[in-house]
Design a protein around this motif. Structure first.
Motif, PDB file in Angstrom:
ATOM      1  N   SER A  61      -2.733   1.716   6.416  1.00  0.00           N
ATOM      2  CA  SER A  61      -2.386   2.775   5.484  1.00  0.00           C
ATOM      3  C   SER A  61      -3.599   3.623   5.150  1.00  0.00           C
ATOM      4  CB  SER A  61      -1.801   2.166   4.201  1.00  0.00           C
ATOM      5  OG  SER A  61      -1.478   3.167   3.283  1.00  0.00           O
ATOM      6  N   GLU A  62      -4.745   2.998   4.974  1.00  0.00           N
ATOM      7  CA  GLU A  62      -5.978   3.732   4.698  1.00  0.00           C
ATOM      8  C   GLU A  62      -6.295   4.699   5.831  1.00  0.00           C
ATOM      9  OE1 GLU A  62      -9.422   1.427   3.224  1.00  0.00           O
ATOM     10  OE2 GLU A  62      -8.006  -0.236   3.083  1.00  0.00           O
ATOM     11  N   VAL A 109      -2.352  11.910  -3.879  1.00  0.00           N
ATOM     12  CA  VAL A 109      -2.268  10.932  -2.794  1.00  0.00           C
ATOM     13  C   VAL A 109      -1.989   9.558  -3.401  1.00  0.00           C
ATOM     14  CG1 VAL A 109      -3.493   9.759  -0.914  1.00  0.00           C
ATOM     15  CG2 VAL A 109      -3.867  12.211  -1.322  1.00  0.00           C
ATOM     16  N   THR A 110      -0.991   8.877  -2.877  1.00  0.00           N
ATOM     17  CA  THR A 110      -0.721   7.499  -3.300  1.00  0.00           C
ATOM     18  C   THR A 110      -0.937   6.566  -2.108  1.00  0.00           C
ATOM     19  OG1 THR A 110       1.639   7.418  -2.725  1.00  0.00           O
ATOM     20  CG2 THR A 110       1.067   8.343  -4.876  1.00  0.00           C
ATOM     21  N   VAL A 111      -1.614   5.475  -2.354  1.00  0.00           N
ATOM     22  CA  VAL A 111      -1.867   4.447  -1.344  1.00  0.00           C
ATOM     23  C   VAL A 111      -1.597   3.106  -2.010  1.00  0.00           C
ATOM     24  CG1 VAL A 111      -3.569   3.377   0.198  1.00  0.00           C
ATOM     25  CG2 VAL A 111      -3.620   5.842  -0.203  1.00  0.00           C
ATOM     26  N   ARG A 112      -1.021   2.179  -1.277  1.00  0.00           N
ATOM     27  CA  ARG A 112      -0.691   0.888  -1.890  1.00  0.00           C
ATOM     28  C   ARG A 112      -1.946   0.125  -2.268  1.00  0.00           C
ATOM     29  NH1 ARG A 112       0.214  -4.408  -1.292  1.00  0.00           N
ATOM     30  NH2 ARG A 112      -0.762  -4.472   0.764  1.00  0.00           N
ATOM     31  N   LYS A 113      -2.863  -0.042  -1.310  1.00  0.00           N
ATOM     32  CA  LYS A 113      -4.048  -0.849  -1.576  1.00  0.00           C
ATOM     33  C   LYS A 113      -5.159  -0.484  -0.601  1.00  0.00           C
ATOM     34  CE  LYS A 113      -5.464  -5.695  -2.136  1.00  0.00           C
ATOM     35  NZ  LYS A 113      -5.044  -7.113  -2.010  1.00  0.00           N
ATOM     36  N   LEU A 145      -5.881  10.479  -6.832  1.00  0.00           N
ATOM     37  CA  LEU A 145      -5.568   9.322  -5.992  1.00  0.00           C
ATOM     38  C   LEU A 145      -5.036   8.198  -6.873  1.00  0.00           C
ATOM     39  CD1 LEU A 145      -5.734   7.654  -3.310  1.00  0.00           C
ATOM     40  CD2 LEU A 145      -8.058   7.017  -4.025  1.00  0.00           C
ATOM     41  N   VAL A 146      -3.922   7.600  -6.448  1.00  0.00           N
ATOM     42  CA  VAL A 146      -3.329   6.474  -7.182  1.00  0.00           C
ATOM     43  C   VAL A 146      -3.179   5.297  -6.227  1.00  0.00           C
ATOM     44  CG1 VAL A 146      -1.316   5.636  -8.451  1.00  0.00           C
ATOM     45  CG2 VAL A 146      -2.091   7.994  -8.770  1.00  0.00           C
ATOM     46  N   LEU A 147      -3.756   4.158  -6.601  1.00  0.00           N
ATOM     47  CA  LEU A 147      -3.638   2.924  -5.833  1.00  0.00           C
ATOM     48  C   LEU A 147      -2.637   2.033  -6.557  1.00  0.00           C
ATOM     49  CD1 LEU A 147      -7.439   2.307  -5.152  1.00  0.00           C
ATOM     50  CD2 LEU A 147      -5.801   3.610  -3.772  1.00  0.00           C
TER      51      LEU A 147
END
Length: 261
Positions: A61-62, A109-113, A145-147
């Motif tokens: 994902s990154e 931008v949203t990323v899980r981890k 950015l949201v993790l």
């Protein structure tokens, strides 16, 4: 170091939540990569992604986000897939209007981890620097950015963006809006409230207040033994009184009728 940071296009803002020196060092390093280095990094990312059995989904994902081009038709990349259709539409509407009115372009931008680059600010800076390589391109760009799994995030941008928004608001968003709402898994609220505060600041309007954590209700919801016994005694008294009325009163009435006879 200060000269290098200015050349890179990022302004290292001092934050009570995170040491500024770390951000500045990472920004300079990320921005000073040559085109050849970026190509090698992309090739390395592709190689890692090709090793499906070895690469964790979070790392993939990154690299998906790092390798993605700057969004042109939208103002978000929802890699964590947590934003509703309504939220996506509202983000596009708000941020497009903001860009037209002020010239500032903000992307969400949203990323899980993060597992490969675990620092939220360093990751966000690499993404934004990849989208806008020159300082002039980056100047009025910003990113939220949201993790989602790590319950944290970052707000970064070019020099003009950081100066217009200010360290105080950036620190407030990363210490209230993002952690408070992500801990409650209210990701739509996370990005919308963050964008609303940035939008108000950049438009010169009153900035909405920061959210506050809801205090847990520690009030006792059960009765103590004394309260239970007291309630039981009252109930018993009422029941006995009703029984007395139901039995004795008819007997007295009957006695009264028979006495007349």
């Amino acid at each position: 170091m200060q000269l290098q940071a200015q050349k890179s296009g990022f302004r290292a803002s001092r934050s009570s939540a995170r040491p500024a020196v770390c951000r500045r060092a990472v920004v300079c390093k990320a921005q000073q990569q040559s085109n050849l280095g970026q190509k090698l990094a992309s090739a390395g990312a592709a190689a890692v992604l090709s090793l499906g059995a070895l690469g964790a989904p979070a790392i993939a994902s990154e690299f998906d986000v790092l390798g993605a081009p700057a969004p042109t038709s939208t103002y978000y990349i929802d890699d964590a897939n947590v934003l509703s259709k309504d939220t996506r539409g509202e983000l596009n509407k708000k941020l497009k209007s903001l860009e037209i009115e002020t010239g500032y372009r903000v992307e969400v931008v949203t990323v899980r981890k993060l597992e490969f680059e675990t620092d939220a600010f360093a990751f966000a800076e690499k993404v934004l620097a990849g989208w806008y390589p020159s300082a002039s391109e980056l100047d009025k760009k910003g990113m939220v950015l949201v993790l989602t799994a790590q319950k944290e995030g970052a707000v970064i941008g070019g020099n003009a963006f950081n100066e217009a928004v200010g360290d105080e608001l950036i620190d407030s968003i990363i210490s209230t809006n993002i952690p408070i709402f992500t801990e409650e898994e209210r990701y739509n609220q996370t990005v919308l409230t963050s964008v609303e505060r940035l939008e108000a600041k950049l438009q010169g309007n009153v900035v909405p207040a920061a959210p506050t954590r809801q205090e847990a209700n520690n009030a006792r919801t059960y009765r103590t033994k004394e309260e239970t016994d007291k309630s039981r005694n009252v109930t018993s008294t009422v029941v006995l009184s009703l029984l007395f009325i139901a039995v004795v009163v008819p007997m007295l009435q009957y006695y009264g009728y028979t006495a007349k006879d």
